[in-house]
Design an enzyme around this catalytic site. Structure first.
Site, PDB file in Angstrom:
ATOM      1  N   THR A 180      85.572 109.501  39.719  1.00  0.00           N
ATOM      2  CA  THR A 180      85.554 110.880  40.184  1.00  0.00           C
ATOM      3  C   THR A 180      85.256 110.802  41.678  1.00  0.00           C
ATOM      4  O   THR A 180      84.545 109.901  42.106  1.00  0.00           O
ATOM      5  CB  THR A 180      84.411 111.620  39.449  1.00  0.00           C
ATOM      6  OG1 THR A 180      84.820 111.793  38.101  1.00  0.00           O
ATOM      7  CG2 THR A 180      84.076 112.956  40.069  1.00  0.00           C
ATOM      8  N   ARG A 208      88.179 119.115  26.223  1.00  0.00           N
ATOM      9  CA  ARG A 208      86.875 118.785  26.839  1.00  0.00           C
ATOM     10  C   ARG A 208      86.924 118.955  28.376  1.00  0.00           C
ATOM     11  O   ARG A 208      87.862 118.534  29.027  1.00  0.00           O
ATOM     12  CB  ARG A 208      86.514 117.338  26.488  1.00  0.00           C
ATOM     13  CG  ARG A 208      85.167 116.871  27.053  1.00  0.00           C
ATOM     14  CD  ARG A 208      85.323 116.114  28.340  1.00  0.00           C
ATOM     15  NE  ARG A 208      84.033 115.621  28.837  1.00  0.00           N
ATOM     16  CZ  ARG A 208      83.836 115.148  30.067  1.00  0.00           C
ATOM     17  NH1 ARG A 208      84.829 115.103  30.927  1.00  0.00           N
ATOM     18  NH2 ARG A 208      82.652 114.722  30.445  1.00  0.00           N
ATOM     19  N   GLY A 234      79.493 113.535  32.372  1.00  0.00           N
ATOM     20  CA  GLY A 234      79.428 114.964  32.621  1.00  0.00           C
ATOM     21  C   GLY A 234      78.545 115.755  31.679  1.00  0.00           C
ATOM     22  O   GLY A 234      77.885 116.717  32.096  1.00  0.00           O
TER      23      GLY A 234
HETATM   24  N1  ASP Z   1      81.637 113.640  35.744  1.00  0.00           N
HETATM   25  C1  ASP Z   1      82.989 113.398  35.303  1.00  0.00           C
HETATM   26  C2  ASP Z   1      83.198 114.030  33.935  1.00  0.00           C
HETATM   27  O1  ASP Z   1      82.319 113.934  33.100  1.00  0.00           O
HETATM   28  C3  ASP Z   1      83.335 111.965  35.212  1.00  0.00           C
HETATM   29  C4  ASP Z   1      82.932 111.096  36.381  1.00  0.00           C
HETATM   30  O2  ASP Z   1      82.132 111.470  37.207  1.00  0.00           O
HETATM   31  O3  ASP Z   1      83.492 109.997  36.481  1.00  0.00           O
HETATM   32  O4  ASP Z   1      84.257 114.542  33.690  1.00  0.00           O
END
Ligand code: ASP
Length: 314
Positions: A180, A208, A234
């Site tokens: 991310t 989701r 997340g």
């Molecule tokens: N926070 C993001 C999610 O849960 C994933 C990530 O940060 O890599 O979708």
């Protein structure tokens, strides 16, 4: 008189170990982080707003398939890419959020357009794509987003019937795709901004959505306190309302940025088993980048310091 300026970016947190990295991959990540950082930095130096700076940096990271956002996003259970992003302006607390869009080249630009050109804060799925078309944003076909490594991650997760964080790699697999992405910035007018963009989690299903498009969980900015962009599992960041919690600890308990962000990452999230990290900048241009995972792709620069680019735990 123009104030201090600064920007920090991240490309995801997770099991990033030097022992699993090749020199070529390390160089590629370092180069990508540096380019995105400097692109955002140039905006600030040219007296552009912190919103312009975070948008520019995140857009660049979205265009690189090394990271799990835009090009190179992970695959859902249905075998497609569903992307989320958000942006927030600390000056007036305006925000734009988008989730579950496909084929939009730069979800962060869509989030910015939602903030600036719509009467809404949060658009989802097909409706958000229709708004992107109305705004004349760029779309790309499925091949543009396809990444061989992420597709193999997806097939493996499908086989094991497991929803997995992009970060969760087996020790024997090269951890070449984490990420991310996000950016936080302070401009010369004293305005803070934050933006986050993601492809979510590999093999995610039932529509989701993680923390990244959620104001308060994955992204938050308030000129009174700080700007924050999170990365990690997340579900935990949503339950911890992680990004806003850093700001609330500063506003109501008068903690420093460093102390507030460390409490959230090393104590609150850690106690819930929430893996990940965040980047944050405050109104005085202090920067904090704590993470409780093995590593976090991160970089920052301020008026009074050289650029710092880091991947591993020191
Ligand atoms: N926070 C993001 C999610 O849960 C994933 C990530 O940060 O890599 O979708």
């Amino acid at each position: 008189m123009a104030g201090k300026i600064g920007i920090a970016i991240h490309g995801g947190a997770g099991t990033i170990l030097k022992s699993l990295m090749t020199p070529e991959k390390e160089a590629a990540y370092t180069k990508a982080l540096k380019e995105a950082l400097m692109a955002g930095w140039n905006q600030l130096n040219n007296n552009k707003s912190s919103i312009d700076a975070v948008t520019e940096a995140v857009e660049m990271l979205e265009n690189i398939s090394l990271f799990n956002s835009g090009k190179g996003s992970v695959f859902t259970n249905d075998g497609d890419n569903k992307m989320d992003a958000s942006i927030m302006n600390g000056k007036d607390l305006r925000a734009g959020c988008v989730s579950s869009v496909s084929n939009v080249k730069n979800p962060v630009i869509l989030a910015k357009k939602i903030m600036e050109e719509s009467e809404f804060v949060y658009l989802n799925g097909k409706g958000a794509e229709a708004f992107a078309k109305k705004m004349d944003l760029k779309f790309e076909n499925d091949e543009y987003f396809f990444d061989e490594f992420r597709h193999s991650q997806y097939l493996e997760a499908l086989d094991l019937d497991r929803v997995q964080l992009d970060h969760s790699v087996e020790p024997n697999r090269i951890n070449s795709h984490i990420g991310t992405v996000g950016a936080v910035a302070l401009d010369s007018e004293g305005n803070l901004a934050a933006a986050t963009s993601t492809g979510g989690m590999t093999n995610m299903k039932f529509g989701r959505i993680g923390d990244s498009p959620l104001i308060g969980s994955g992204t938050y900015a308030n000129n009174k306190t700080c700007a924050v962009s999170c990365t990690g599992h997340g579900e935990y960041f949503i339950r911890a309302v992680a990004a806003y919690d850093v700001s609330a600890l500063m506003e109501y308990q008068h903690l420093s940025l460093e102390k507030a962000s460390e409490i959230v990452v090393y104590k609150k999230l850690k106690d819930m088993n929430g893996e990940g990290g965040l980047i944050a900048i405050d109104k005085n241009c202090n920067i904090s980048m704590p993470f409780n995972s093995e590593g976090m792709y991160r970089a920052c620069i301020r008026s009074d310091t050289q650029a710092l680019i880091n991947i591993y735990r020191e």
